[in-house]
Every structure is written in C-alpha cells, then in structure tokens.
Design an enzyme around this catalytic site. Structure first.
Site, PDB file in Angstrom:
ATOM      1  N   ARG A 165       1.604   1.807  -3.532  1.00 12.41           N
ATOM      2  CA  ARG A 165       0.412   2.331  -4.232  1.00 12.41           C
ATOM      3  C   ARG A 165       0.178   3.793  -3.879  1.00 12.41           C
ATOM      4  NH1 ARG A 165      -4.674  -1.109  -3.771  1.00 12.41           N
ATOM      5  NH2 ARG A 165      -5.311   0.359  -5.390  1.00 12.41           N
ATOM      6  N   GLN A 169     -15.570   1.843  -6.675  1.00  9.34           N
ATOM      7  CA  GLN A 169     -14.757   0.789  -6.061  1.00  9.34           C
ATOM      8  C   GLN A 169     -13.310   1.268  -5.943  1.00  9.34           C
ATOM      9  OE1 GLN A 169     -16.059  -3.265  -7.987  1.00  9.34           O
ATOM     10  NE2 GLN A 169     -16.459  -1.620  -9.423  1.00  9.34           N
ATOM     11  N   CYS A 227      -8.113  -0.678  17.994  1.00  7.82           N
ATOM     12  CA  CYS A 227      -9.068   0.168  18.737  1.00  7.82           C
ATOM     13  C   CYS A 227     -10.051   0.863  17.788  1.00  7.82           C
ATOM     14  CB  CYS A 227      -8.340   1.173  19.630  1.00  7.82           C
ATOM     15  SG  CYS A 227      -7.580   2.562  18.771  1.00  7.82           S
ATOM     16  N   TYR A 255       0.820  -1.220   0.000  1.00  7.99           N
ATOM     17  CA  TYR A 255       0.000   0.000   0.000  1.00  7.99           C
ATOM     18  C   TYR A 255       0.855   1.273   0.000  1.00  7.99           C
ATOM     19  CZ  TYR A 255      -4.163  -2.744   0.051  1.00  7.99           C
ATOM     20  OH  TYR A 255      -5.155  -3.624  -0.338  1.00  7.99           O
ATOM     21  N   HIS A 294     -14.933   0.711  -1.342  1.00  8.04           N
ATOM     22  CA  HIS A 294     -13.782  -0.101  -0.917  1.00  8.04           C
ATOM     23  C   HIS A 294     -12.796   0.668  -0.053  1.00  8.04           C
ATOM     24  CE1 HIS A 294     -14.420  -3.217  -4.390  1.00  8.04           C
ATOM     25  NE2 HIS A 294     -15.329  -3.285  -3.441  1.00  8.04           N
ATOM     26  N   VAL A 333     -10.048   3.397  -4.758  1.00 13.04           N
ATOM     27  CA  VAL A 333      -9.601   3.906  -3.462  1.00 13.04           C
ATOM     28  C   VAL A 333      -8.635   5.081  -3.646  1.00 13.04           C
ATOM     29  CG1 VAL A 333      -9.923   1.690  -2.293  1.00 13.04           C
ATOM     30  CG2 VAL A 333      -7.713   2.187  -3.348  1.00 13.04           C
ATOM     31  N   CYS A 357      -0.457   2.420  16.340  1.00 12.22           N
ATOM     32  CA  CYS A 357      -1.463   3.386  16.788  1.00 12.22           C
ATOM     33  C   CYS A 357      -0.909   4.190  17.963  1.00 12.22           C
ATOM     34  CB  CYS A 357      -2.729   2.624  17.197  1.00 12.22           C
ATOM     35  SG  CYS A 357      -4.016   3.667  17.885  1.00 12.22           S
TER      36      CYS A 357
HETATM   37  P1  OAD Z   1     -10.485  -4.494 -12.762  1.00 13.61           P
HETATM   38  O1  OAD Z   1      -9.005  -4.334 -12.921  1.00 13.61           O
HETATM   39  O2  OAD Z   1     -11.004  -5.842 -12.415  1.00 13.61           O
HETATM   40  O3  OAD Z   1     -11.212  -4.058 -14.110  1.00 13.61           O
HETATM   41  C1  OAD Z   1     -10.939  -2.844 -14.749  1.00 13.61           C
HETATM   42  C2  OAD Z   1     -11.766  -2.775 -16.031  1.00 13.61           C
HETATM   43  O4  OAD Z   1     -11.542  -1.497 -16.609  1.00 13.61           O
HETATM   44  C3  OAD Z   1     -11.392  -3.825 -17.089  1.00 13.61           C
HETATM   45  O5  OAD Z   1     -12.573  -4.461 -17.541  1.00 13.61           O
HETATM   46  C4  OAD Z   1     -10.748  -3.003 -18.205  1.00 13.61           C
HETATM   47  O6  OAD Z   1     -11.065  -3.488 -19.485  1.00 13.61           O
HETATM   48  C5  OAD Z   1     -11.391  -1.652 -18.019  1.00 13.61           C
HETATM   49  N1  OAD Z   1     -10.578  -0.524 -18.465  1.00 13.61           N
HETATM   50  C6  OAD Z   1      -9.231  -0.381 -18.510  1.00 13.61           C
HETATM   51  N2  OAD Z   1      -8.886   0.840 -18.934  1.00 13.61           N
HETATM   52  C7  OAD Z   1     -10.037   1.509 -19.182  1.00 13.61           C
HETATM   53  C8  OAD Z   1     -10.354   2.828 -19.643  1.00 13.61           C
HETATM   54  N3  OAD Z   1      -9.418   3.721 -19.919  1.00 13.61           N
HETATM   55  N4  OAD Z   1     -11.663   3.151 -19.761  1.00 13.61           N
HETATM   56  C9  OAD Z   1     -12.637   2.257 -19.467  1.00 13.61           C
HETATM   57  N5  OAD Z   1     -12.403   1.012 -19.045  1.00 13.61           N
HETATM   58  C10 OAD Z   1     -11.124   0.640 -18.891  1.00 13.61           C
HETATM   59  O7  OAD Z   1     -10.948  -3.382 -11.716  1.00 13.61           O
HETATM   60  P2  OAD Z   1     -12.301  -3.287 -10.863  1.00 13.61           P
HETATM   61  O8  OAD Z   1     -13.468  -3.802 -11.616  1.00 13.61           O
HETATM   62  O9  OAD Z   1     -12.362  -1.906 -10.348  1.00 13.61           O
HETATM   63  O10 OAD Z   1     -10.828  -4.250  -4.743  1.00 13.61           O
HETATM   64  O11 OAD Z   1     -11.981  -4.260  -9.675  1.00 13.61           O
HETATM   65  C11 OAD Z   1     -12.901  -4.346  -8.626  1.00 13.61           C
HETATM   66  C12 OAD Z   1     -12.179  -4.525  -7.311  1.00 13.61           C
HETATM   67  O12 OAD Z   1     -11.325  -5.663  -7.408  1.00 13.61           O
HETATM   68  C13 OAD Z   1     -11.254  -3.395  -6.930  1.00 13.61           C
HETATM   69  O13 OAD Z   1     -11.915  -2.357  -6.257  1.00 13.61           O
HETATM   70  C14 OAD Z   1     -10.251  -4.050  -6.041  1.00 13.61           C
HETATM   71  C15 OAD Z   1     -10.065  -5.331  -6.811  1.00 13.61           C
HETATM   72  O14 OAD Z   1      -9.650  -6.419  -6.097  1.00 13.61           O
HETATM   73  C16 OAD Z   1     -10.041  -4.119  -3.652  1.00 13.61           C
HETATM   74  O15 OAD Z   1      -8.840  -3.912  -3.674  1.00 13.61           O
HETATM   75  C17 OAD Z   1     -10.769  -4.273  -2.377  1.00 13.61           C
END
Ligand code: OAD
Length: 242
Positions: free
Chosen positions: A64, A96, A125, A61, A114, A98, A144
C-alpha cells in the site's frame, strides 16, 4: 446540482473516506475491486493478525505504501483545502484515510482518525510514532531500534480504539454553540464506526447534513442532502463561501 452556501455564521465539519482518494488512484476498501475483496481483513488489519503473521501484515502495508507514494491529491482534496483557507477555525476535516493526501493538498485542520500509512510505531515500547516511507522487502518485519520489539504500521486496526484526543477534537467542534453546524460526509460507505455515526451526532445538535458519494451509501437516508457523483468532480462546484 444542489449547492451549499456557507455564510459567516456557519461552521463546516467534513468527514472523508476512501472514495475521496479513488480519483487519485488509491483503491477503496469495499465493493468492486475493493482492498477487502482480495485481502482477509482479520489477517492484515487486526492485532490478532499481526501477532499471528507480522510479515504478512507488513507485506500488505508495504504494497500500500508503494502504491500510494506516487499518488497526488485530486480536485476534491484541493477543494477541501480551499474551504479551510476561507473558513479558518470554522472548518474541521476528519478523515478515515491513511494516505496523507489531504495534508499534501494543504489541509491542516485535519484529524486522521485511522492513523497514517507513512507512519510507523513500536508494538512494544512507548517511543513516538515516526515517519517511515519504506516499503519493506517481502518477509521482513522491521524491529525497533530502541527496544528490539516489532515495529508496526501506525494504523487503527479492527478491534482497536481510536485515539481519544482525535475524537475529542471532533466532539468539541460538533458541540460548539457559536455558529450553525453543517456536516458533510464524502466518499465513505458509512460501514465503519464511530465515523459512520457522526451524521447522527450532527443531526441531534441541529446540524444540516450532506453526503457526497459515488453510490448511495448504507447510511444515505440519514442525511438531509445526498449528491451522487465523484468527489473530484462534485466538490469544486458544490460549496459557495460568503
Ligand atoms: P469504503 O471502501 O468502505 O467506501 C468508499 C465509498 O466511496 C463507497 O461508498 C464508494 O461508492 C465511494 N466512492 C468511490 N469512488 C468515489 C469517488 N470518486 N467519489 C466519491 N465517492 C466515491 O471506504 P471507507 O468508507 O473509507 O479502515 O471505509 C472506512 C474504513 O474501513 C477505512 O478507513 C478502512 C476500512 O476498513 C481501516 O483500514 C482501519
């Protein structure tokens, strides 16, 4: 390209995923160079992983944070903030992501499902989560200041529940009876629940559903309209608001 017209009798719920921030330079999770290709998700994004090796989790993180800190909103984020300014309470954005870029772009009717990369909380805590932009040096596990427990990123990890209040906000917006519902998902692979199921909820309530994504996502067939393209290019021209 198809366009979506929002009149005064319509409300718009938008769900965003990592694809929306890709054009800002933030990596997505799945596919190609996705984060989950190079990092074992169970080790860096689960409560078990944190118990086993919290310094590995903080390394992930911190990297990131350092990567996302200089990134700026792109025209897709800005278009959504503009829709909110025009629609007021007929608009809600559930993300979704962060990275916090929606807020930087000006979005306020925003639910961060998320959590937030630049927020930290105590794993022990009940102190309030607090803003924390630090990228900790490798090997560090911050503690903490109030109870001495291990601090952790304010992120919803795999196996953890989403905040009930966030889901209620989305649920209330979906359930409203005063206007016609349009639901739009942008830049999300549709692989992670419960957000992946919002489209079904919207359809059951009679909503019109749109997907904007670079690739046909797993759940693309569940939407009435699919616009293939990059969100920063598609969104500014997609919606007209009366
Ligand atoms: P993903 O990485 O699973 O999917 C991203 C999507 O965005 C893919 O389908 C790509 O084709 C599309 N994509 C890429 N570039 C793009 C652009 N410029 N315009 C439009 N679409 C584009 O990401 P999420 O669906 O956000 O959770 O993943 C969901 C969750 O899974 C995240 O929030 C994260 C992850 O594990 C946590 O970390 C808790």
């Amino acid at each position: 390209m198809e366009t979506l017209r929002i009149d005064k009798e319509t409300r718009l719920l938008v769900l965003t995923g990592a694809g929306v921030s890709a054009e800002s330079g933030i990596p997505t999770f799945r596919g190609g160079n996705g984060l989950w290709e190079n990092h074992p998700v169970e080790k860096v994004a689960s409560p078990e992983g944190f118990r086993e090796d919290p310094s590995l989790v903080w390394r992930f993180y911190s990297q990131r944070r350092a990567g996302a800190a200089p990134c700026k909103p792109n025209p897709g984020h800005l278009a959504m903030a503009e829709w909110e300014r025009k629609l007021g309470d007929r608009f809600l954005l559930a993300t979704q992501n962060v990275d916090g870029l929606h807020r930087v772009a000006g979005s306020q009717r925003l639910v961060e499902l998320h959590g937030n990369l630049f927020t930290t909380r105590c794993s022990r805590c009940e102190r309030e989560p607090f803003e924390d932009r630090l990228a900790y040096p490798e090997g560090t596990v911050p503690l903490c200041g109030q109870c001495g427990g291990k601090l952790r990123p304010h992120i919803v990890w795999f196996g953890e529940a989403l905040d009930e209040r966030d889901l209620l906000r989305v649920g209330y917006f979906l359930d409203r009876k005063d206007t016609r519902l349009v639901f739009m998902a942008v830049g999300t692979s549709g692989a992670v629940w419960p957000a992946a199921g919002f489209v079904d909820g919207a359809r059951e309530l009679g909503g019109e559903t749109w997907l904007v994504n670079a690739d046909p996502a797993d759940n693309a067939h569940r939407f009435h309209h699919f616009v293939q393209g990059r969100s920063g290019e598609v969104l500014p021209a997609l919606v007209t608001i009366d």
